[in-house]
Design an enzyme around this catalytic site. Sequence first.
Site, short mmCIF file in Angstrom:
data_model
loop_
_atom_site.label_atom_id
_atom_site.label_comp_id
_atom_site.label_asym_id
_atom_site.label_seq_id
_atom_site.Cartn_x
_atom_site.Cartn_y
_atom_site.Cartn_z
N ASP A 1 42.31 76.79 -40.33
CA ASP A 1 41.64 76.78 -39.03
C ASP A 1 40.14 77.01 -39.28
O ASP A 1 39.77 77.94 -39.99
CB ASP A 1 42.22 77.90 -38.14
CG ASP A 1 41.79 77.75 -36.69
OD1 ASP A 1 40.56 77.65 -36.44
OD2 ASP A 1 42.66 77.70 -35.82
N TYR B 1 31.26 69.82 -24.57
CA TYR B 1 31.62 69.20 -25.85
C TYR B 1 30.36 68.72 -26.57
O TYR B 1 30.13 69.02 -27.75
CB TYR B 1 32.58 68.03 -25.61
CG TYR B 1 32.83 67.13 -26.79
CD1 TYR B 1 33.61 67.55 -27.86
CD2 TYR B 1 32.28 65.84 -26.84
CE1 TYR B 1 33.84 66.71 -28.95
CE2 TYR B 1 32.52 65.00 -27.92
CZ TYR B 1 33.29 65.45 -28.97
OH TYR B 1 33.52 64.61 -30.05
N LYS C 1 28.55 70.19 -30.15
CA LYS C 1 28.25 69.33 -31.30
C LYS C 1 26.74 69.33 -31.59
O LYS C 1 26.32 69.34 -32.75
CB LYS C 1 28.73 67.90 -31.03
CG LYS C 1 30.23 67.72 -31.11
CD LYS C 1 30.70 67.75 -32.56
CE LYS C 1 32.15 67.30 -32.69
NZ LYS C 1 32.55 67.18 -34.10
N ALA D 1 37.78 68.82 -35.08
CA ALA D 1 37.01 69.29 -33.92
C ALA D 1 37.95 69.50 -32.75
O ALA D 1 39.08 68.98 -32.75
CB ALA D 1 35.94 68.25 -33.54
N TYR D 2 37.47 70.25 -31.78
CA TYR D 2 38.16 70.34 -30.49
C TYR D 2 37.59 69.19 -29.68
O TYR D 2 36.45 69.24 -29.22
CB TYR D 2 37.87 71.71 -29.86
CG TYR D 2 38.46 71.91 -28.47
CD1 TYR D 2 39.70 71.39 -28.11
CD2 TYR D 2 37.77 72.65 -27.53
CE1 TYR D 2 40.22 71.59 -26.83
CE2 TYR D 2 38.28 72.87 -26.25
CZ TYR D 2 39.51 72.33 -25.92
OH TYR D 2 40.02 72.53 -24.66
N THR D 3 38.37 68.10 -29.53
CA THR D 3 37.83 66.83 -29.03
C THR D 3 38.19 66.53 -27.57
O THR D 3 37.87 65.44 -27.09
CB THR D 3 38.33 65.65 -29.89
OG1 THR D 3 39.77 65.64 -29.86
CG2 THR D 3 37.86 65.77 -31.33
N LEU E 1 40.86 59.78 -36.67
CA LEU E 1 40.00 59.34 -37.77
C LEU E 1 40.50 59.88 -39.10
O LEU E 1 40.48 59.18 -40.12
CB LEU E 1 38.55 59.81 -37.52
CG LEU E 1 37.56 59.55 -38.65
CD1 LEU E 1 37.42 58.05 -38.94
CD2 LEU E 1 36.19 60.15 -38.31
N GLY F 1 44.10 64.03 -37.62
CA GLY F 1 43.50 63.42 -36.42
C GLY F 1 43.46 61.90 -36.51
O GLY F 1 43.85 61.30 -37.53
N1 LIG Z 1 37.51 60.38 -30.46
C1 LIG Z 1 36.29 59.93 -30.17
O1 LIG Z 1 36.13 59.03 -29.34
C2 LIG Z 1 35.08 60.49 -30.88
C3 LIG Z 1 33.81 60.02 -30.52
C4 LIG Z 1 32.69 60.52 -31.18
C5 LIG Z 1 32.84 61.47 -32.18
N2 LIG Z 1 34.10 61.94 -32.50
C6 LIG Z 1 34.23 62.95 -33.55
O2 LIG Z 1 34.96 62.37 -34.63
C7 LIG Z 1 35.78 63.36 -35.25
C8 LIG Z 1 37.21 62.85 -35.32
O3 LIG Z 1 37.70 62.66 -33.99
P1 LIG Z 1 39.23 62.32 -33.71
O4 LIG Z 1 39.29 61.57 -32.44
O5 LIG Z 1 39.84 61.76 -34.96
O6 LIG Z 1 39.83 63.78 -33.45
P2 LIG Z 1 41.34 64.17 -33.12
O7 LIG Z 1 42.25 62.99 -33.22
O8 LIG Z 1 41.31 64.95 -31.84
O9 LIG Z 1 41.71 65.14 -34.32
C9 LIG Z 1 41.16 66.41 -34.38
C10 LIG Z 1 41.50 67.01 -35.72
O10 LIG Z 1 40.88 68.31 -35.75
C11 LIG Z 1 41.86 69.27 -36.13
N3 LIG Z 1 41.53 70.54 -35.52
C12 LIG Z 1 41.44 70.83 -34.18
N4 LIG Z 1 41.12 72.13 -34.01
C13 LIG Z 1 40.98 72.66 -35.26
C14 LIG Z 1 40.68 73.95 -35.76
N5 LIG Z 1 40.44 74.99 -34.95
N6 LIG Z 1 40.65 74.14 -37.10
C15 LIG Z 1 40.91 73.12 -37.95
N7 LIG Z 1 41.22 71.88 -37.55
C16 LIG Z 1 41.25 71.65 -36.21
C17 LIG Z 1 43.20 68.71 -35.65
O11 LIG Z 1 44.23 69.30 -36.42
P3 LIG Z 1 45.74 69.45 -35.83
O12 LIG Z 1 46.25 68.06 -35.62
O13 LIG Z 1 46.44 70.16 -36.92
O14 LIG Z 1 45.58 70.21 -34.53
C18 LIG Z 1 43.00 67.22 -35.96
O15 LIG Z 1 43.27 66.98 -37.32
C19 LIG Z 1 35.60 64.64 -34.44
O16 LIG Z 1 34.67 65.45 -35.09
C20 LIG Z 1 35.03 64.16 -33.12
O17 LIG Z 1 34.24 65.14 -32.50
C21 LIG Z 1 35.22 61.45 -31.88
#
Ligand SMILES: NC(=O)c1ccc[n+]([C@@H]2O[C@H](COP(=O)([O-])OP(=O)(O)OC[C@H]3O[C@@H](n4cnc5c(N)ncnc54)[C@H](OP(=O)(O)O)[C@@H]3O)[C@@H](O)[C@H]2O)c1
Length: 294
Positions: A44, A133, A137, A68-70, A12, A10
């Site tokens: 998973d 979402y 969380k 996460a499912y983001t 992060l 992902g």
């Molecule tokens: N983005 C934001 O603005 C934001 C804001 C606040 C908090 N957060 C939190 O910060 C964290 C990182 O966010 P991000 O933006 O880096 O997320 P992201 O880019 O959407 O990446 C999501 C990651 O989760 C994995 N994933 C998704 N479904 C999964 C499953 N069922 N089992 C195992 N792995 C799974 C994906 O793997 P694949 O690539 O293999 O699918 C990917 O590595 C998350 O927990 C998110 O909720 C994000």
Amino acid sequence: MRATLFGASGLLGQELVHELSGNELSGNERSGEQLTALSAEDADLRDRARVLDVIHDSRPDWVVLSAAYTDVDGCESNRDLAFAVNCEGAINVAEAAREAGSRLMFLSTDYVFDGSKRSPYQTSDPRNPTSVYGASKASAEERLLEILPEVCIVRTSWLFGHGGKCFPATILKLASTRSEISVVNDQRGSPTFTRDLASALVQLCRASARGIVHATNSGNCTWYEIATEIVRTSGLPAKVKPVTTAEFPRPARRPAYSVLSPDSLHAYNIHMPDWKDALRRYLDGALAAVPIVS
Ligand SMILES: NC(=O)c1ccc[n+]([C@@H]2O[C@H](COP(=O)([O-])OP(=O)(O)OC[C@H]3O[C@@H](n4cnc5c(N)ncnc54)[C@H](OP(=O)(O)O)[C@@H]3O)[C@@H](O)[C@H]2O)c1
């Protein structure tokens, strides 16, 4: 430090791989680092047996759950999937961490709040999510605190970084193809560079942090204000027009104000740079990788 990271592919996660594999350390310091980095394909979160196995086999000091499912709007029409991954999946990881005797760091979000405040949210403020979402969380946070009282829950917001889709990348693309872009000016939060966040997260692990911590770049802005800064810094001629959320309805309701107080982070003597400084460093990299032709 031995770490097992879920969500390594992902936005992060990619920065965490760099930080947790000790790349920021010098040779002698780095020798002790050991990272197991997992994507959804490797494990998973919904596959309880697999999650138990990978944590059991890697026996980390820290499990970092960034996966996460983001898709915030997608979660509205896929409630079961959102809860299966973001809440039940997190519970699987917490139970496995408890069995292995590992610490757990769980990434959470400003969207656990309803946005009705007009001063920064403290870690003790009540959760009241307005989206599926956010609710998935918030439920995960509550369950994890029961399962593992020593869990470290890190809430962050408005992530941007290299290696995936993010708001600045979208604005750069739009502003290089359109003369005017409309951006909402009535949602306020703190944009956060994944590179700065990954560094803060590893410092929190090293400090043996527990409880809820808010970690974002400092300062705050609206989406319109950050879009204006992106266009100005990149020198693109596009005009940025402020609009209201009501003019741009989306499936998920987002908080109008979700600035997170840095007090809990400062308690560990960790200070994150201002979002404008972070944005400048991000843009230096992004513009060098793909020069914009206006
Ligand atoms: N983005 C934001 O603005 C934001 C804001 C606040 C908090 N957060 C939190 O910060 C964290 C990182 O966010 P991000 O933006 O880096 O997320 P992201 O880019 O959407 O990446 C999501 C990651 O989760 C994995 N994933 C998704 N479904 C999964 C499953 N069922 N089992 C195992 N792995 C799974 C994906 O793997 P694949 O690539 O293999 O699918 C990917 O590595 C998350 O927990 C998110 O909720 C994000």
